[in-house]
Design a protein around this motif. Sequence first.
Motif, PDB file in Angstrom:
ATOM      1  N   ALA A 212      26.951  31.905  33.231  1.00 56.93           N
ATOM      2  CA  ALA A 212      27.052  32.068  34.685  1.00 56.93           C
ATOM      3  C   ALA A 212      25.696  31.860  35.354  1.00 56.93           C
ATOM      4  O   ALA A 212      25.586  31.148  36.356  1.00 56.93           O
ATOM      5  CB  ALA A 212      27.608  33.455  35.014  1.00 56.93           C
ATOM      6  N   VAL A 213      24.654  32.480  34.805  1.00 56.76           N
ATOM      7  CA  VAL A 213      23.315  32.351  35.386  1.00 56.76           C
ATOM      8  C   VAL A 213      22.832  30.906  35.291  1.00 56.76           C
ATOM      9  O   VAL A 213      22.241  30.359  36.234  1.00 56.76           O
ATOM     10  CB  VAL A 213      22.328  33.310  34.683  1.00 56.76           C
ATOM     11  N   ASP A 214      23.089  30.275  34.153  1.00 57.74           N
ATOM     12  CA  ASP A 214      22.683  28.885  33.968  1.00 57.74           C
ATOM     13  C   ASP A 214      23.416  27.971  34.951  1.00 57.74           C
ATOM     14  O   ASP A 214      22.831  27.023  35.495  1.00 57.74           O
ATOM     15  CB  ASP A 214      22.981  28.454  32.532  1.00 57.74           C
ATOM     16  N   ALA A 215      24.695  28.267  35.198  1.00 58.86           N
ATOM     17  CA  ALA A 215      25.462  27.474  36.161  1.00 58.86           C
ATOM     18  C   ALA A 215      24.881  27.615  37.567  1.00 58.86           C
ATOM     19  O   ALA A 215      24.767  26.624  38.302  1.00 58.86           O
ATOM     20  CB  ALA A 215      26.929  27.916  36.152  1.00 58.86           C
ATOM     21  N   VAL A 216      24.502  28.818  37.937  1.00 63.88           N
ATOM     22  CA  VAL A 216      23.900  29.039  39.261  1.00 63.88           C
ATOM     23  C   VAL A 216      22.557  28.313  39.363  1.00 63.88           C
ATOM     24  O   VAL A 216      22.254  27.708  40.397  1.00 63.88           O
ATOM     25  CB  VAL A 216      23.729  30.543  39.524  1.00 63.88           C
ATOM     26  N   HIS A 217      21.773  28.358  38.309  1.00 59.68           N
ATOM     27  CA  HIS A 217      20.495  27.631  38.320  1.00 59.68           C
ATOM     28  C   HIS A 217      20.725  26.127  38.477  1.00 59.68           C
ATOM     29  O   HIS A 217      20.004  25.451  39.230  1.00 59.68           O
ATOM     30  CB  HIS A 217      19.721  27.902  37.031  1.00 59.68           C
ATOM     31  N   ASP A 218      21.713  25.611  37.771  1.00 58.43           N
ATOM     32  CA  ASP A 218      22.016  24.185  37.895  1.00 58.43           C
ATOM     33  C   ASP A 218      22.403  23.830  39.330  1.00 58.43           C
ATOM     34  O   ASP A 218      21.942  22.829  39.882  1.00 58.43           O
ATOM     35  CB  ASP A 218      23.163  23.795  36.952  1.00 58.43           C
ATOM     36  N   ILE A 219      23.245  24.652  39.931  1.00 61.28           N
ATOM     37  CA  ILE A 219      23.752  24.361  41.273  1.00 61.28           C
ATOM     38  C   ILE A 219      22.667  24.528  42.333  1.00 61.28           C
ATOM     39  O   ILE A 219      22.459  23.645  43.166  1.00 61.28           O
ATOM     40  CB  ILE A 219      24.949  25.280  41.588  1.00 61.28           C
ATOM     41  N   VAL A 220      21.983  25.674  42.308  1.00 62.62           N
ATOM     42  CA  VAL A 220      21.062  26.035  43.392  1.00 62.62           C
ATOM     43  C   VAL A 220      19.681  25.431  43.201  1.00 62.62           C
ATOM     44  O   VAL A 220      19.079  24.914  44.155  1.00 62.62           O
ATOM     45  CB  VAL A 220      20.964  27.570  43.514  1.00 62.62           C
ATOM     46  N   VAL A 221      19.167  25.473  41.988  1.00 66.30           N
ATOM     47  CA  VAL A 221      17.786  25.047  41.744  1.00 66.30           C
ATOM     48  C   VAL A 221      17.689  23.556  41.473  1.00 66.30           C
ATOM     49  O   VAL A 221      16.890  22.845  42.094  1.00 66.30           O
ATOM     50  CB  VAL A 221      17.174  25.832  40.561  1.00 66.30           C
ATOM     51  N   TRP A 222      18.507  23.078  40.536  1.00 61.14           N
ATOM     52  CA  TRP A 222      18.348  21.703  40.059  1.00 61.14           C
ATOM     53  C   TRP A 222      19.304  20.710  40.718  1.00 61.14           C
ATOM     54  O   TRP A 222      19.206  19.506  40.446  1.00 61.14           O
ATOM     55  CB  TRP A 222      18.531  21.661  38.538  1.00 61.14           C
ATOM     56  N   HIS A 223      20.239  21.183  41.548  1.00 58.97           N
ATOM     57  CA  HIS A 223      21.178  20.310  42.275  1.00 58.97           C
ATOM     58  C   HIS A 223      21.987  19.418  41.336  1.00 58.97           C
ATOM     59  O   HIS A 223      22.119  18.211  41.541  1.00 58.97           O
ATOM     60  CB  HIS A 223      20.425  19.434  43.291  1.00 58.97           C
ATOM     61  N   ARG A 224      22.520  20.015  40.284  1.00 59.14           N
ATOM     62  CA  ARG A 224      23.352  19.253  39.355  1.00 59.14           C
ATOM     63  C   ARG A 224      24.568  20.083  38.983  1.00 59.14           C
ATOM     64  O   ARG A 224      24.591  21.304  39.160  1.00 59.14           O
ATOM     65  CB  ARG A 224      22.550  18.881  38.102  1.00 59.14           C
ATOM     66  N   TRP A 225      25.587  19.402  38.459  1.00 59.17           N
ATOM     67  CA  TRP A 225      26.801  20.106  38.064  1.00 59.17           C
ATOM     68  C   TRP A 225      26.548  20.867  36.772  1.00 59.17           C
ATOM     69  O   TRP A 225      25.914  20.347  35.850  1.00 59.17           O
ATOM     70  CB  TRP A 225      27.941  19.120  37.866  1.00 59.17           C
ATOM     71  N   PRO A 226      27.045  22.094  36.672  1.00 57.33           N
ATOM     72  CA  PRO A 226      26.884  22.848  35.417  1.00 57.33           C
ATOM     73  C   PRO A 226      27.661  22.173  34.297  1.00 57.33           C
ATOM     74  O   PRO A 226      28.642  21.470  34.549  1.00 57.33           O
ATOM     75  CB  PRO A 226      27.491  24.224  35.751  1.00 57.33           C
ATOM     76  N   PRO A 227      27.245  22.373  33.050  1.00 60.86           N
ATOM     77  CA  PRO A 227      27.984  21.801  31.917  1.00 60.86           C
ATOM     78  C   PRO A 227      29.426  22.313  31.903  1.00 60.86           C
ATOM     79  O   PRO A 227      29.662  23.515  32.001  1.00 60.86           O
ATOM     80  CB  PRO A 227      27.206  22.298  30.693  1.00 60.86           C
ATOM     81  N   PHE A 228      30.362  21.400  31.774  1.00 59.13           N
ATOM     82  CA  PHE A 228      31.776  21.783  31.790  1.00 59.13           C
ATOM     83  C   PHE A 228      32.096  22.750  30.652  1.00 59.13           C
ATOM     84  O   PHE A 228      32.896  23.688  30.823  1.00 59.13           O
ATOM     85  CB  PHE A 228      32.658  20.540  31.674  1.00 59.13           C
ATOM     86  N   LYS A 229      31.473  22.547  29.503  1.00 59.54           N
ATOM     87  CA  LYS A 229      31.804  23.404  28.355  1.00 59.54           C
ATOM     88  C   LYS A 229      31.406  24.849  28.614  1.00 59.54           C
ATOM     89  O   LYS A 229      32.078  25.777  28.126  1.00 59.54           O
ATOM     90  CB  LYS A 229      31.122  22.878  27.087  1.00 59.54           C
ATOM     91  N   GLU A 230      30.330  25.080  29.390  1.00 58.96           N
ATOM     92  CA  GLU A 230      29.930  26.452  29.694  1.00 58.96           C
ATOM     93  C   GLU A 230      30.913  27.103  30.661  1.00 58.96           C
ATOM     94  O   GLU A 230      31.265  28.281  30.513  1.00 58.96           O
ATOM     95  CB  GLU A 230      28.513  26.483  30.259  1.00 58.96           C
ATOM     96  N   ILE A 231      31.362  26.342  31.671  1.00 55.95           N
ATOM     97  CA  ILE A 231      32.335  26.878  32.621  1.00 55.95           C
ATOM     98  C   ILE A 231      33.657  27.166  31.924  1.00 55.95           C
ATOM     99  O   ILE A 231      34.293  28.209  32.148  1.00 55.95           O
ATOM    100  CB  ILE A 231      32.555  25.896  33.786  1.00 55.95           C
ATOM    101  N   ALA A 232      34.068  26.247  31.040  1.00 53.39           N
ATOM    102  CA  ALA A 232      35.313  26.447  30.300  1.00 53.39           C
ATOM    103  C   ALA A 232      35.212  27.651  29.370  1.00 53.39           C
ATOM    104  O   ALA A 232      36.160  28.452  29.252  1.00 53.39           O
ATOM    105  CB  ALA A 232      35.650  25.193  29.504  1.00 53.39           C
ATOM    106  N   ALA A 233      34.064  27.791  28.711  1.00 58.11           N
ATOM    107  CA  ALA A 233      33.864  28.934  27.817  1.00 58.11           C
ATOM    108  C   ALA A 233      33.853  30.238  28.601  1.00 58.11           C
ATOM    109  O   ALA A 233      34.413  31.256  28.151  1.00 58.11           O
ATOM    110  CB  ALA A 233      32.557  28.771  27.046  1.00 58.11           C
ATOM    111  N   LEU A 234      33.251  30.231  29.782  1.00 61.91           N
ATOM    112  CA  LEU A 234      33.231  31.429  30.621  1.00 61.91           C
ATOM    113  C   LEU A 234      34.643  31.796  31.062  1.00 61.91           C
ATOM    114  O   LEU A 234      35.023  32.972  31.060  1.00 61.91           O
ATOM    115  CB  LEU A 234      32.337  31.199  31.846  1.00 61.91           C
ATOM    116  N   ALA A 235      35.433  30.792  31.422  1.00 65.70           N
ATOM    117  CA  ALA A 235      36.813  31.043  31.825  1.00 65.70           C
ATOM    118  C   ALA A 235      37.615  31.634  30.665  1.00 65.70           C
ATOM    119  O   ALA A 235      38.407  32.580  30.856  1.00 65.70           O
ATOM    120  CB  ALA A 235      37.454  29.749  32.312  1.00 65.70           C
ATOM    121  N   ALA A 236      37.436  31.094  29.473  1.00 56.80           N
ATOM    122  CA  ALA A 236      38.151  31.609  28.306  1.00 56.80           C
ATOM    123  C   ALA A 236      37.736  33.045  27.996  1.00 56.80           C
ATOM    124  O   ALA A 236      38.575  33.896  27.680  1.00 56.80           O
ATOM    125  CB  ALA A 236      37.894  30.707  27.094  1.00 56.80           C
ATOM    126  N   THR A 237      36.439  33.319  28.102  1.00 56.63           N
ATOM    127  CA  THR A 237      35.939  34.670  27.847  1.00 56.63           C
ATOM    128  C   THR A 237      36.474  35.653  28.877  1.00 56.63           C
ATOM    129  O   THR A 237      36.793  36.803  28.554  1.00 56.63           O
ATOM    130  CB  THR A 237      34.401  34.679  27.863  1.00 56.63           C
TER     131      THR A 237
END
Length: 260
Positions: A212-237
Amino acid sequence: MVSFRTSVDHVWLLARQELVDRHRENALGAAWLLLQPLAFIVLFSTVFSHFMRARLGADTDPYLYTVYLISGLLMWNLFANIVSRLASVYSGKAHLIRKIGVDLWIMPLHIVVAEWAVYAIAMTFFAVFLLVVGHPLSSRWFLLPAVVLLVSAFAYGIGIMLGTIDVFIPDVKNVLTIALQFGFWLTPVVYLADILPLWAQHAMHLNPVFWAVDAVHDIVVWHRWPPFKEIAALAATCAVSLVAGRALVGRLGAEVRDLL
């Protein structure tokens, strides 16, 4: 049996009361809901933008580390506050549970709603700060609510389980305090993950809050889409967490009411 509509009404009423009670004894009252996140943004933007910029390189945007730090802290605080408040939700609302027989699965949602309100206020101030310092807001910000929803669901499942266990074992809150301290420093909120040894970086990817934190950093800081596998893993968890929490409440709900 409490109806769903009644349970939702309880959630909204308790969420509003939760926000009011936090600052009831303060002279400025609910104004602190605005002043605290504003002070948070001002403090970190003025202190860390100059003294900690070396972490991201001396030639980078002087506010880049501040953006990195605040975005990660707000997400971590959302997770930690939900879990810690839910860990005592049943014992703390024992008088209410005894009187009106609230739904033990839905009633604690008022904690999440209240924390969403606090997070939304802080993020609004943060967005204004980013515009002032010239850090753009990209279209990827539209993904932030999804990340917030997922990390909140994950925290809800964990918090519900801890809140249930807390009725039987009151030491849960003390253990949780220590666990959250370790969790904070094991999550790259105040430091960059790439300063760690390679084995530690790999281990960090097993932490759902890191996703979740890495996804926010990607979105807010680096202006890129978060890795899909991390979002999918977070959803599964999140799904596993919610199912486990719901099962535990269903299994021990009657005993919880008896002990309260």
